[in-house]
Design a protein around this motif. Structure first.
Motif, PDB file in Angstrom:
ATOM      1  N   UNK A 295      32.985  30.394 -35.942  1.00 17.46           N
ATOM      2  CA  UNK A 295      34.054  30.379 -36.942  1.00 17.46           C
ATOM      3  C   UNK A 295      34.928  31.621 -36.865  1.00 17.46           C
ATOM      4  N   UNK A 296      34.361  32.754 -36.417  1.00 14.15           N
ATOM      5  CA  UNK A 296      35.088  34.021 -36.424  1.00 14.15           C
ATOM      6  C   UNK A 296      35.316  34.573 -35.017  1.00 14.15           C
ATOM      7  N   UNK A 297      34.952  33.831 -33.997  1.00  7.78           N
ATOM      8  CA  UNK A 297      35.008  34.357 -32.634  1.00  7.78           C
ATOM      9  C   UNK A 297      36.447  34.382 -32.117  1.00  7.78           C
ATOM     10  N   UNK A 298      36.939  35.548 -31.655  1.00  8.28           N
ATOM     11  CA  UNK A 298      38.312  35.632 -31.137  1.00  8.28           C
ATOM     12  C   UNK A 298      38.493  34.918 -29.797  1.00  8.28           C
ATOM     13  N   UNK A 299      37.377  34.549 -29.153  1.00  3.12           N
ATOM     14  CA  UNK A 299      37.445  33.870 -27.861  1.00  3.12           C
ATOM     15  C   UNK A 299      37.257  32.355 -27.996  1.00  3.12           C
ATOM     16  N   UNK A 300      37.249  31.851 -29.234  1.00  2.00           N
ATOM     17  CA  UNK A 300      36.943  30.433 -29.451  1.00  2.00           C
ATOM     18  C   UNK A 300      37.895  29.514 -28.686  1.00  2.00           C
TER      19      UNK A 300
END
Length: 335
Positions: A295-300
């Motif tokens: 939910x918070x991953x910048x690489x999603x």
């Protein structure tokens, strides 16, 4: 903003003799002074700020007084005294060395800052606790520690034990880590709730979480009423007079503190090994259906992990008994 207030107001209060020597009128004057100073220096007196921003800041300003009052009341009933603010480890601005793991192929150095370090000197030993201000709902969680996700505060605590003696001028004993809630609390309650019950409800939300040394003398130094009716520490006193940790908190004796230090050190060595081996697998953690690391991953947007297809790593809830058994097994295996 709240970090800025807590650091500067607390430092000025200590220069005036401590919280016991400063009444609420002077405390609020200092709080108002630093609120105005922050608004001028950091927010440029709200130039080009929206009405909504001004509204939210004014709401935070009101809440700031309540948070400062609570911290003041806690420290008025404690022998632990704030000794350092924004204490840095490693880097150009670090006061103390970085936490370092050496390998044949390189070195891992971990740096950062501690919001506040409190100390109590007894028989030539300086008992230190690490305090972290949390504006969200972050709490100490043994499941996080078990999987190496929540070890930052513990790293700092044991780094202070290792490096803090020269800086503070006394042998350091780790006394614990505490998350201090610094946030606005909104609770659902019956409109007709009694004021004393509402106050108790809010106090429960603002109680600290963390891990503290189980030594009765240290607990009493942290909070004078710790062994009768603790208000701030994450502990409870049973009818037989024994003390236990509350949910999301841990009481540890000196031996367990030592084992925790070795366990955290081994976790860091594992991180160093995996970094050295190039392990960057997509292996996200989930605490439950509503909370995922994705939910918070910048690489999603660049990651091929699909929770419908791939299997996320669910964190198992861990009781203190299960955790210490795991630590004992790990320490025994490592010798």
């Amino acid at each position: 903003f709240l970090h800025y207030l807590l650091e500067n107001v607390t430092r000025d209060v200590l220069e005036k003799g401590g919280f016991a020597a400063v009444d609420n009128k002077e405390l609020h004057r200092l709080t108002r002074q630093y609120i105005d100073q922050y608004a001028e220096q950091e927010l440029h007196n709200f130039q080009n700020r929206t009405p909504r921003f001004r509204y939210l800041f004014n709401r935070l300003r009101t809440n700031a007084y309540a948070i400062i009052d609570q911290v003041a009341e806690e420290l008025r009933h404690s022998d632990f005294v704030p000794m350092a603010f924004e204490l840095g480890f490693g880097g150009k601005d670090g006061t103390l060395p970085a936490v370092t793991i050496s390998r044949p192929d390189g070195e891992l150095r971990v740096g950062g800052k501690v919001d506040r370090v409190d100390g109590w000197l007894k028989n030539g030993k300086l008992y230190l606790r690490v305090v972290d201000y949390k504006t969200g709902k972050k709490a100490f969680d043994l499941a996080d520690v078990r999987y190496g996700l929540g070890i930052q505060m513990l790293l700092y605590l044991f780094a202070l034990q290792r490096y803090g003696g020269d800086y503070f001028g006394a042998a350091v004993e780790p006394a614990g880590v505490l998350y201090l809630p610094a946030r606005d609390v909104v609770k659902k309650a019956d409109r007709a709730i009694a004021p004393d019950k509402l106050a108790a409800l809010l106090r429960g939300e603002l109680r600290r979480t963390g891990m503290v040394l189980s030594d009765p003398e240290v607990l009493t130094a942290m909070e004078h009423s710790a062994l009768e009716s603790p208000c701030y520490l994450p502990i409870a006193v049973k009818k037989d007079g024994s003390v236990s940790g509350l949910a999301a908190s841990v009481l540890a004796d000196a031996a367990q503190m030592g084992k925790m230090g070795r366990y955290v050190d081994e976790l860091l060595r594992k991180v160093a090994r995996e970094l050295g081996d190039g392990n960057i697998d997509a292996d996200p953690c989930r605490r439950g259906p509503q909370e995922s690391a994705c939910d918070w991953c910048p690489f999603a947007s660049a990651c091929w992990f699909d929770e419908k297809r791939d299997k996320p790593h669910y964190l198992q809830k861990t009781t203190p008994e299960e955790f210490w058994q795991l630590v004992d097994e790990e320490v025994t295996r490592r010798g």
